[in-house]
Design an enzyme around this catalytic site. Structure first.
Site, PDB file in Angstrom:
ATOM      1  N   ARG A 102     -12.991  -2.815  -7.356  1.00 24.84           N
ATOM      2  CA  ARG A 102     -12.858  -3.656  -6.158  1.00 24.84           C
ATOM      3  C   ARG A 102     -14.225  -3.935  -5.547  1.00 24.84           C
ATOM      4  NH1 ARG A 102      -8.685  -1.861  -1.635  1.00 24.84           N
ATOM      5  NH2 ARG A 102     -10.307  -0.300  -1.370  1.00 24.84           N
ATOM      6  N   TYR A 126     -10.838   0.386  10.943  1.00 26.43           N
ATOM      7  CA  TYR A 126     -12.046   0.923  10.309  1.00 26.43           C
ATOM      8  C   TYR A 126     -12.473   0.125   9.082  1.00 26.43           C
ATOM      9  CZ  TYR A 126      -8.357   3.422   7.710  1.00 26.43           C
ATOM     10  OH  TYR A 126      -7.223   3.725   6.998  1.00 26.43           O
ATOM     11  N   LYS A 127     -11.721  -0.922   8.735  1.00 25.84           N
ATOM     12  CA  LYS A 127     -12.090  -1.761   7.590  1.00 25.84           C
ATOM     13  C   LYS A 127     -12.966  -2.914   8.092  1.00 25.84           C
ATOM     14  CE  LYS A 127      -8.241   0.022   4.936  1.00 25.84           C
ATOM     15  NZ  LYS A 127      -6.825  -0.090   4.576  1.00 25.84           N
ATOM     16  N   PHE A 162       0.864  -1.179   0.000  1.00 25.40           N
ATOM     17  CA  PHE A 162       0.000   0.000   0.000  1.00 25.40           C
ATOM     18  C   PHE A 162       0.913   1.246   0.000  1.00 25.40           C
ATOM     19  CE2 PHE A 162      -2.705   3.131   2.154  1.00 25.40           C
ATOM     20  CZ  PHE A 162      -3.910   2.951   1.487  1.00 25.40           C
ATOM     21  N   ASP A 181       1.669  -5.930   7.559  1.00 23.33           N
ATOM     22  CA  ASP A 181       0.527  -5.017   7.560  1.00 23.33           C
ATOM     23  C   ASP A 181      -0.707  -5.869   7.308  1.00 23.33           C
ATOM     24  OD1 ASP A 181      -1.560  -3.279   6.877  1.00 23.33           O
ATOM     25  OD2 ASP A 181      -0.144  -1.709   6.310  1.00 23.33           O
TER      26      ASP A 181
END
Ligand code: PLP
Length: 414
Positions: free
Chosen positions: A373, A223-224, A126, A198
């Site tokens: 996605r 928060y995912k 990322f 990660d």
């Protein structure tokens, strides 16, 4: 012959996790396939947050740090997340953002292996991880070599004892590909290097075994798949065996051995508490605490199995469309066990296609180059939702809805 719709309904009826959906507030007429970016709202969060605001903050004022145990919250909630990471207590702290925790973890890993000058870093990391790794390298005089997971073994053999740390994303944010955490961790250790994982796109979706897999350090956001709310604090896992020597770069007063002694020099707290930095956004932290309740008693292996089955069902439903639409491709691994909880498609007009899908209530997102996605949280996504998404995509492409002027947005902010 059963129709696709009947098949979806049968699968939903047989789904043991289906009742969990009732614990979320999902807007009607929306199929939410962006829970891998911002998880949905958990029912009890608004009331719990209202209590934190009006009773804890409003009535208790400064006393809430003791009376409501605000001070202990980063470690207490860290332990709750630890259960989802396969981590025993006292190894996870919650706070800051993933970006900051990654900076902490990579710097600390390099310091634990001082004298070695090379970091092997995920070629598909990322962006924030790449940007921060470059900065850590400048600060410590290291070099970064970007490699794919496939090339890692060869790179480790070539550079051996030069490598201080390796860093990978457990699930690729673009393709949804799931890496083999134990295998990669062991490969790093065989050369004496440490690993920084990660797990942003894995935690809450995939069962993790940080302790058993001998992971050194891991970071991730809440928060995912953990549904902590926008900007909810991130976490850092550091294996207990490293605590004594762990030299973190951010030495804030909350990580001090005696924070209220207000002494001159920094002296780290014992254990994971040394990874605390400063005063956290307590409202966000305690909203996360409430959101985590949905995971109590949930078997993450069952969640992963459902995610894989949802992915297989999604690809099955897409088969005809893929056959008749040469410009539409599948980017994610076809093999379910190699995916996290998303399927990524490619299309040259990905942004307008997604804009048209969102106009139809099917919310996913896009990533360059031309990727659509579709991520799902198996705690609340149903088979019929994925069928609905496929039907919407079929309509958008067959009607050319993505060519409409209102969908020619330059870039979606999601
Ligand atoms: C979402 C995500 C982040 C986010 O970092 P923030 O500091 O929370 O903005 C970092 N790394 C990965 C792999 C991610 O998927």
């Amino acid at each position: 012959m059963t129709t696709r719709r009947e098949h979806a309904e049968q699968l939903d009826a047989a789904d043991q996790l289906a009742p969990l959906r009732e614990q979320f507030q999902l807007p009607p007429n929306v199929v939410y396939l962006d829970g891998n970016s911002l998880g949905a709202l958990v029912n009890q969060v608004p009331d719990r947050l209202a209590d934190v605001v009006t009773r804890q903050w409003g009535d208790h004022l400064i006393r809430a740090w003791n009376e409501d145990a605000w001070w202990q919250a980063p470690i207490r909630i860290g332990d709750r997340i630890g259960k989802l990471l396969g981590a025993g207590p006292g190894q996870v702290v919650v706070g800051e953002s993933t970006s900051i925790q990654f900076f902490q973890a990579l710097t600390a890993a390099a310091r634990l292996r001082s004298g070695r000058r090379l970091v092997l870093s995920d070629l598909n990391h990322f962006p924030t991880n790449r940007y921060l790794a470059a900065s850590v390298a400048r600060l410590l005089g290291l070099e970064i070599l970007e490699v794919s997971a496939d090339d890692l073994q060869a790179a480790l053999r070539e550079h051996g004892s030069d490598v201080c740390a390796i860093s990978f994303g457990a699930v690729d944010f673009r393709t949804g590909a799931l890496l083999d955490i134990p295998q990669i961790t062991e490969a790093a250790h065989s050369q004496g290097a440490l690993v920084v994982w990660d797990v942003c796109h894995a935690v809450g979706a995939v069962p993790l075994e940080c302790d058993a897999d001998q992971v050194d350090l891991a970071v991730g956001c809440t928060y995912k798949y953990l549904n902590g709310g926008p900007g909810s604090p991130a976490f850092l896992y550091a294996a207990a065996r490293h605590h004594a020597a762990l030299d973190l770069p951010l030495t804030g007063w909350h990580g001090h051995a005696d924070p209220f002694g207000m002494t001159h020099a920094f002296e780290p707290a014992e254990g994971i508490a040394k990874a605390r930095v400063g005063t956290l956004p307590m409202l966000s932290l305690l909203a996360l605490d409430a959101a985590l309740d949905v995971f109590d008693g949930v078997d993450l292996t069952a969640v992963q199995t459902k995610s894989q089955d949802l992915g297989d069902f999604f690809l099955e439903c897409l088969a005809d469309l893929l056959n008749t639409t040469p410009e539409l491709g599948v980017v994610s691994p076809r093999r379910a066990t190699r995916r996290g909880s998303q399927v990524t498609l490619s299309h040259p007009e990905a942004s307008p296609v997604m804009a048209a899908l969102i106009a139809r209530g099917v919310i996913g997102d896009v990533r360059p180059p031309g990727l659509l996605r579709f991520g799902w949280n198996s705690l609340y996504i149903r088979y019929q939702d994925l069928l609905h998404a496929v039907e919407a995509l079929e309509t958008v492409l067959s009607e050319g809805e993505h060519r409409r002027p209102e969908h020619q947005v330059p870039r979606l902010v999601t």
